[in-house]
Design a protein around this motif. Sequence first.
Motif, short mmCIF file in Angstrom:
data_model
loop_
_atom_site.label_atom_id
_atom_site.label_comp_id
_atom_site.label_asym_id
_atom_site.label_seq_id
_atom_site.Cartn_x
_atom_site.Cartn_y
_atom_site.Cartn_z
N LEU A 207 -84.18 83.76 20.11
CA LEU A 207 -83.96 83.05 18.84
C LEU A 207 -83.27 81.71 19.07
CD1 LEU A 207 -82.89 86.02 16.54
CD2 LEU A 207 -85.11 84.85 16.61
N ALA A 208 -82.37 81.67 20.05
CA ALA A 208 -81.68 80.40 20.36
C ALA A 208 -82.67 79.37 20.87
CB ALA A 208 -80.58 80.65 21.38
N VAL A 209 -83.59 79.80 21.73
CA VAL A 209 -84.60 78.87 22.25
C VAL A 209 -85.49 78.36 21.12
CG1 VAL A 209 -86.64 78.70 23.72
CG2 VAL A 209 -84.59 79.82 24.58
N LEU A 210 -85.91 79.24 20.23
CA LEU A 210 -86.74 78.81 19.11
C LEU A 210 -85.98 77.84 18.21
CD1 LEU A 210 -88.64 82.03 17.97
CD2 LEU A 210 -89.44 80.17 19.44
N GLY A 211 -84.72 78.13 17.94
CA GLY A 211 -83.92 77.24 17.10
C GLY A 211 -83.73 75.88 17.73
N LEU A 212 -83.42 75.85 19.02
CA LEU A 212 -83.24 74.57 19.71
C LEU A 212 -84.56 73.80 19.78
CD1 LEU A 212 -80.89 75.67 22.62
CD2 LEU A 212 -80.30 74.17 20.71
#
Length: 439
Positions: A207-212
């Motif tokens: 989720l962090a990768v998608l958000g970034l």
Amino acid sequence: MAAGPGDLPLEAVVMADIALVLMAVTAVVRLTGRLRQPPVIAEIVTGLLLGPSVLGLLPGELPDRLFPQDARPLLSAVAQFGLLLFMFLAGWEMDLTRLRGRRGAVTGLAALAMGVPFAAGLAAAALLYGRHAGGGTSATVFALYLATAFSITAFPVLARVITDSRLTGTRVGTVAMACAAAGDVLAWCALVLVVALSEATGPGRFLAVLGLTAAYGLVMLIAVRPALRALMRRAHTRAYSGSLLTVIASGVLLSAYATSWIGVHAIFGAFAFGLAMPRGLPEAHRRGAHRQVAAPLQRVAALLLPVFFIVTGLSVDVGALGWSGAVALALVLVTAVAGKLAGAVLPARLTGMTWREATGFGVLMNTRGLTEIVILDIGRQLHVISAEMFTMMVVMALVTTAMAGPVLHALGLTPPPRAPDPPVPAPAAAVAAARESTP
């Protein structure tokens, strides 16, 4: 560190390797051009010829002698630089405004031309997972990755095939270009998700990768694109506009660094920077941008991309597949060709194309070329697929791209070359000149 005959400096070995690659590609391009093949076919073939698949069959372990293990990281760095420039230019070339006026038909065709082979790839992945997935790769990541690889159409290679086949401006060529542009955007988005899944250590990291990645896209759209537009307009009026090339090239590399830091591959950053390049500039600015930026980078990419294919070819050993690999290769080829044709031919026929045009459209959408090799290289680096699977998919990319030109010619879709105007006989020319000079 020294390597090679006579303990030559490693840098000297790399320079000699690059020279060997360029000369070999030039020779193969001349041969494949006579067979109605785009240059990318020559580059893929050269990579296979200089790797273990062909040259490795001769005694003396020639691939390892010509391309020592110590030299390969440097060759890979050179190849990656050329690849980043190519992906930037591909993103810049991908003008989605071409879809205007055809969104209804193009959206449906593009969705089916990608969706059907994607589904076929999922089915094939279920059969291939046990033996051909990379170590530690989950079935979900392997299936999504392989389905994306099967669904891709190489937009830059497709454009070259359409130009060489003199289909530019025809209904088949125009629709194929629009569908490939839309489909490639979807494919790259899907690949970002697959890479994020493969690299994430858990749901939180995913989720962090998608958000970034989403934040990065917003920055490119809201801040970088307006800045690039203003820069290109101001640089056009300055005497030292050559600095524009430096700024753009630096932006490509920094964008690639940013996506690498986020957790997706560097090529996505280069591609996104190309998409962020402004469109709709005045004609004088557009010509200036091509002369100052696009043309120089195209020449650099053309010189360095063959090195990428050699690095790829060194990881491909067709002879090591064996009989079981031959069966899997047949499955890969049938899935790739049948999936694309099933997803493109019948829907194109329903839109009003003749069967011949629809078949030509399906053949064009089946070209995978360099884009497929790039996607496969990502899978190889991330260990999503095994070495055998990588080899089979490279062969598939070669076959599906090489078949386009000859099949289009066999279908009769390639217009004959325009005959030159007959020379005017001298007496007739003299009479015409005399008439024009008579008041």
